[in-house]
Write a protein that holds these residues in place. Structure first.
Motif, PDB file in Angstrom:
ATOM      1  N   VAL A 196       0.532  -7.946   6.589  1.00 16.16           N
ATOM      2  CA  VAL A 196       0.262  -6.647   6.694  1.00 16.16           C
ATOM      3  C   VAL A 196       0.582  -5.862   7.732  1.00 16.16           C
TER       4      VAL A 196
ATOM      5  N   GLY B 110       9.797  -2.081  10.404  1.00 16.59           N
ATOM      6  CA  GLY B 110      11.101  -1.937  11.160  1.00 16.59           C
ATOM      7  C   GLY B 110      12.109  -1.099  10.313  1.00 16.59           C
TER       8      GLY B 110
ATOM      9  N   ARG C   7       0.893  -1.331  -0.005  1.00 18.40           N
ATOM     10  CA  ARG C   7      -0.167   0.007   0.018  1.00 18.40           C
ATOM     11  C   ARG C   7       1.108   1.172  -0.014  1.00 18.40           C
TER      12      ARG C   7
ATOM     13  N   PHE D 173      12.511   2.097   9.826  1.00 22.16           N
ATOM     14  CA  PHE D 173      13.172   3.021  10.514  1.00 22.16           C
ATOM     15  C   PHE D 173      13.244   2.767  12.065  1.00 22.16           C
TER      16      PHE D 173
ATOM     17  N   VAL E 156       5.864   5.757   8.986  1.00 18.00           N
ATOM     18  CA  VAL E 156       6.658   4.771   9.827  1.00 18.00           C
ATOM     19  C   VAL E 156       6.134   3.122   9.814  1.00 18.00           C
TER      20      VAL E 156
HETATM   21  C1  LIG Z   1       9.699   2.481  14.877  1.00 17.71           C
HETATM   22  C2  LIG Z   1       9.920   0.905  15.005  1.00 17.71           C
HETATM   23  C3  LIG Z   1      10.963   0.564  15.418  1.00 17.71           C
HETATM   24  C4  LIG Z   1      11.266  -0.673  15.559  1.00 17.71           C
HETATM   25  N1  LIG Z   1      12.353  -1.348  15.773  1.00 17.71           N
HETATM   26  C5  LIG Z   1      12.422  -2.698  15.764  1.00 17.71           C
HETATM   27  C6  LIG Z   1      13.931  -3.544  15.995  1.00 17.71           C
HETATM   28  O1  LIG Z   1      14.680  -2.719  16.424  1.00 17.71           O
HETATM   29  N2  LIG Z   1      14.172  -4.699  16.039  1.00 17.71           N
HETATM   30  C7  LIG Z   1      12.791  -5.600  15.565  1.00 17.71           C
HETATM   31  O2  LIG Z   1      12.904  -6.745  15.505  1.00 17.71           O
HETATM   32  N3  LIG Z   1      11.569  -5.104  15.579  1.00 17.71           N
HETATM   33  C8  LIG Z   1      11.473  -3.596  15.456  1.00 17.71           C
HETATM   34  N4  LIG Z   1      10.343  -3.024  15.196  1.00 17.71           N
HETATM   35  C9  LIG Z   1       8.851  -4.009  15.003  1.00 17.71           C
HETATM   36  C10 LIG Z   1       9.306  -4.644  13.687  1.00 17.71           C
HETATM   37  O3  LIG Z   1       9.319  -3.708  12.711  1.00 17.71           O
HETATM   38  C11 LIG Z   1       8.046  -5.423  13.169  1.00 17.71           C
HETATM   39  O4  LIG Z   1       7.854  -6.625  14.044  1.00 17.71           O
HETATM   40  C12 LIG Z   1       8.151  -5.868  11.684  1.00 17.71           C
HETATM   41  O5  LIG Z   1       8.246  -5.072  10.882  1.00 17.71           O
HETATM   42  C13 LIG Z   1       6.903  -6.853  11.512  1.00 17.71           C
HETATM   43  O6  LIG Z   1       7.152  -7.287  10.102  1.00 17.71           O
HETATM   44  P1  LIG Z   1       5.784  -7.536   9.192  1.00 17.71           P
HETATM   45  O7  LIG Z   1       6.321  -7.943   7.733  1.00 17.71           O
HETATM   46  O8  LIG Z   1       4.946  -8.698   9.804  1.00 17.71           O
HETATM   47  O9  LIG Z   1       4.973  -6.235   9.149  1.00 17.71           O
HETATM   48  P2  LIG Z   1       4.970  -4.848   8.908  1.00 17.71           P
HETATM   49  O10 LIG Z   1       6.683  -4.575   8.949  1.00 17.71           O
HETATM   50  O11 LIG Z   1       4.435  -4.049   9.545  1.00 17.71           O
HETATM   51  O12 LIG Z   1       4.774  -4.780   7.311  1.00 17.71           O
HETATM   52  C14 LIG Z   1       3.587  -4.925   6.933  1.00 17.71           C
HETATM   53  C15 LIG Z   1       3.428  -4.074   5.521  1.00 17.71           C
HETATM   54  O13 LIG Z   1       1.944  -4.367   5.041  1.00 17.71           O
HETATM   55  C16 LIG Z   1       1.565  -3.352   4.267  1.00 17.71           C
HETATM   56  N5  LIG Z   1       0.234  -3.287   4.248  1.00 17.71           N
HETATM   57  C17 LIG Z   1      -0.629  -3.159   5.173  1.00 17.71           C
HETATM   58  N6  LIG Z   1      -1.855  -3.323   4.940  1.00 17.71           N
HETATM   59  C18 LIG Z   1      -1.780  -3.477   3.623  1.00 17.71           C
HETATM   60  C19 LIG Z   1      -2.751  -3.884   2.478  1.00 17.71           C
HETATM   61  N7  LIG Z   1      -4.205  -4.077   2.952  1.00 17.71           N
HETATM   62  N8  LIG Z   1      -2.598  -3.957   1.344  1.00 17.71           N
HETATM   63  C20 LIG Z   1      -1.050  -3.730   1.014  1.00 17.71           C
HETATM   64  N9  LIG Z   1      -0.215  -3.554   1.835  1.00 17.71           N
HETATM   65  C21 LIG Z   1      -0.484  -3.460   2.997  1.00 17.71           C
HETATM   66  C22 LIG Z   1       2.107  -2.157   5.192  1.00 17.71           C
HETATM   67  O14 LIG Z   1       2.161  -0.940   4.500  1.00 17.71           O
HETATM   68  C23 LIG Z   1       3.528  -2.626   5.697  1.00 17.71           C
HETATM   69  O15 LIG Z   1       4.665  -2.124   4.590  1.00 17.71           O
HETATM   70  C24 LIG Z   1      10.049  -1.868  15.145  1.00 17.71           C
HETATM   71  C25 LIG Z   1       8.872  -1.202  14.718  1.00 17.71           C
HETATM   72  C26 LIG Z   1       8.840   0.159  14.491  1.00 17.71           C
HETATM   73  C27 LIG Z   1       7.544   0.837  14.068  1.00 17.71           C
END
Ligand SMILES: Cc1cc2nc3c(=O)[nH]c(=O)nc-3n(C[C@H](O)[C@H](O)[C@H](O)COP(=O)(O)OP(=O)(O)OC[C@H]3O[C@@H](n4cnc5c(N)ncnc54)[C@H](O)[C@@H]3O)c2cc1C
Length: 538
Positions: free
Chosen positions: A262, A159, A125, A161, A151
């Motif tokens: 997501v 993750g 997205r 930033f 973010v």
């Molecule tokens: C500021 C910050 C610092 C962090 N620091 C750390 C750290 O140092 N170490 C660590 O291990 N973890 C850290 N985390 C946590 C880590 O980022 C998350 O646990 C990890 O990113 C989760 O991965 P994910 O792929 O499951 O989901 P996400 O990383 O949340 O990715 C989901 C993606 O799906 C997309 N999306 C959502 N809905 C839709 C849709 N309907 N259609 C299309 N796309 C969609 C979003 O845009 C997003 O890009 C941090 C998080 C934040 C916010």
């Protein structure tokens, strides 16, 4: 190869000491040790001022079998584990698999699918990471939020930033974490992440790594579509199976296998899934504040005179307190030498989190200090009541901060005394676009205020200086993990919908970059195993 663990050496040991320690421990001549690599380097800081390095090494030696037999009863000497990842063999299905979300889970899933020859389509997205960076900085510098690019949302996921900490407590018997780390190193992460005990990458490198991985996925025939959200599911049959995805650009993408990665902030997508009848449960998460101290104080409390040693880096901490009101208070996502960041994805809300660069050289240390909440006690009114609970407190923080994306903040001394802060002291808060000194009890549930008030002095007893009067608390930390869990079958699919593979943090299967990446690999393997759902249903 032979794995040797628990080799303890002084912090300032010389270059030859490790080899000498290996030879002594194995009881062999130096000439019998042909080669060795460091599998892990950690440290033991339990005795402040007398910190030792603790190594595990993999060794190539003469006659490994008889050496292992000789040390059969020595737990620190064993055959080296086989950590090599074997790519499953895939046959292409009728349609290309789709990955929804380009966070660590989606990106690792897409990479495995691409390496297996399945040419995935990634729907994200948000924007590509460079453009997303500009939007994210607009909130931090000018109080301008872009709800689809921030973010939480955009290439690289939540993750990007961040501090880029890469440790996880998940059980990983197949060493999938190693595969994630190796791919990260190929994409530009420092090689030390393969062996240091608490690896981290930092924001700057994460951004270019995300681009490198995209280039590999595309080179293998995969495809990214940015700025497009999945807004609906097309299904048919009984049992129901996925046949397509409704996209925000008004088109429908034919799809029979989609990994749903997501993240924990896709609240509109959770609502869409609920309405589409995808099974989901409310789950616990945590709420609290960020705390900031001078990094030098944490270094001194943890490492004493040895603080600042390059092999130790900026000190971290991990703290837990069980409060008398039945709540657990714990430190979350500690960022040594970093900054507190504005992490909302919705307008008129304030959410905190933390990030740092690889150098971890900023003046302050920060960490979430959070309190557990659960659907049974705190948001019993339906499967998405946890989202409503988060929104309520994020909105309260926005109001308490003055309504322009500044965050509410309070000195620890004032917080403990129950009086609002009117100014801040020696610790300069790093949160951008700025903070408003106030009373944090305006934007936290009473039980959380009570539990944190009790925890801070308890943490002081573990880490000297922790409850210093000028330490700054900034609120509110709500996005600690997903408020929901999407159940999945033994084949990784939603029990209500064949072909939908919930994965990563948003589905409740990960709590950080590494565990999300590991779950992405698992999801890709399930997709490969279910290469032709049409046949298996027929
Ligand atoms: C500021 C910050 C610092 C962090 N620091 C750390 C750290 O140092 N170490 C660590 O291990 N973890 C850290 N985390 C946590 C880590 O980022 C998350 O646990 C990890 O990113 C989760 O991965 P994910 O792929 O499951 O989901 P996400 O990383 O949340 O990715 C989901 C993606 O799906 C997309 N999306 C959502 N809905 C839709 C849709 N309907 N259609 C299309 N796309 C969609 C979003 O845009 C997003 O890009 C941090 C998080 C934040 C916010």
């Amino acid at each position: 190869m032979i794995r040797l663990t628990e080799l303890r050496l002084p912090l300032d040991h010389d270059d030859t000491a490790l080899r000498a320690a290996i030879v002594t421990r194995l009881g062999i001549d130096d000439s019998a040790l042909h080669d060795f690599t460091i599998a892990r380097r950690g440290y033991d800081a339990r005795k402040r001022g007398r910190i030792v390095l603790v190594y595990s090494v993999d060794c190539v030696v003469d006659d490994e079998a008889s050496l292992l037999a000789r040390h059969e009863n020595t737990p620190s000497i064993m055959p080296s584990p086989d950590t090599q990842y074997v790519l499953p063999t895939a046959s292409p299905g009728a349609l290309r698999p789709v990955v929804i979300g380009a966070g660590p889970c989606g990106v690792m899933a897409a990479l495995i699918l691409a390496q297996a020859g399945l040419r995935p389509i990634v729907i994200e997205r948000g924007k590509i990471v460079r453009e997303r960076t500009i939007d994210t900085f607009a909130l931090w510098r000018r109080s301008e939020l872009t709800p689809e690019s921030n973010v939480q949302f955009g290439e690289g996921g939540a993750g990007t930033f961040s501090d880029g900490k890469l440790y996880s407590g998940v059980s990983d018997p197949r060493h999938l974490g190693r595969k994630v780390m190796e791919e990260f190193v190929k994409a530009g992460a420092p090689e030390e992440i393969l062996y240091v005990s608490k690896p981290h990458i930092g924001t700057f490198r994460l951004v270019s790594m995300v681009e490198h991985i995209r280039a590999e996925i595309e080179a293998l025939g995969g495809e990214y579509r940015f700025g497009v959200r999945v807004d609906g599911l097309v299904t048919e049959g009984n049992p129901r199976r996925l046949t397509g995805l409704v996209l925000s650009d008004g088109t429908t993408l034919e799809a029979d296998r989609a990994i749903l990665a997501v993240g924990h902030s896709a609240r509109d997508t959770f609502e869409m899934l609920r309405q589409a009848g995808v099974p989901m449960q409310a789950k616990p998460f945590s709420i609290g504040v960020r705390i900031e101290h001078p990094q030098s104080l944490i270094d001194c409390a943890r490492f004493g005179d040895q603080g600042g040693h390059p092999l130790l880096g900026a000190a971290d901490y991990k703290l837990v307190h069980h409060a008398s009101n039945g709540r657990a208070v714990y430190s979350f996502c500690m960022c040594p030498g970093g900054t507190v960041v504005a992490a909302t994805s919705e307008p008129n809300q304030v959410v905190t989190n933390g990030m740092s660069q690889y150098s971890r050289a900023e003046r302050n240390a920060n960490a979430g200090i959070v309190v557990d909440v659960s659907p049974e006690r705190d948001y019993p009114d339906g499967v998405l009541a946890g989202v409503a609970f988060q929104r309520h407190w994020e909105r309260a923080a926005f109001v308490a901060g003055g309504g322009d994306y500044k965050a509410p903040a309070q000195r620890v001394e004032d917080f403990l005394a129950g009086r609002p802060s009117t100014t801040l002291g020696d610790v300069v808060p790093s949160y951008k676009p700025g903070v408003t000194p106030t009373d944090l009890s305006l934007c936290l549930p009473d039980f959380a205020v009570q539990a944190i008030r009790e925890a801070l002095p308890a943490f002081e007893r573990k880490l000297k200086g922790f409850s210093m009067g000028d330490a700054v608390l900034t609120g509110v930390e709500t996005r600690t993990s997903s408020p929901i869990r999407l159940p999945r079958t033994a084949e990784g699919q939603s029990p209500g919908l064949i072909g939908l593979f919930p994965a990563g943090e948003g589905a409740g299967y990960a709590g950080g970059i590494l565990s999300a990446g590991i779950d992405g690999i698992r999801a890709a393997e399930w997709v490969i195993g279910a290469h032709d759902t049409r046949q298996s249903i027929g």
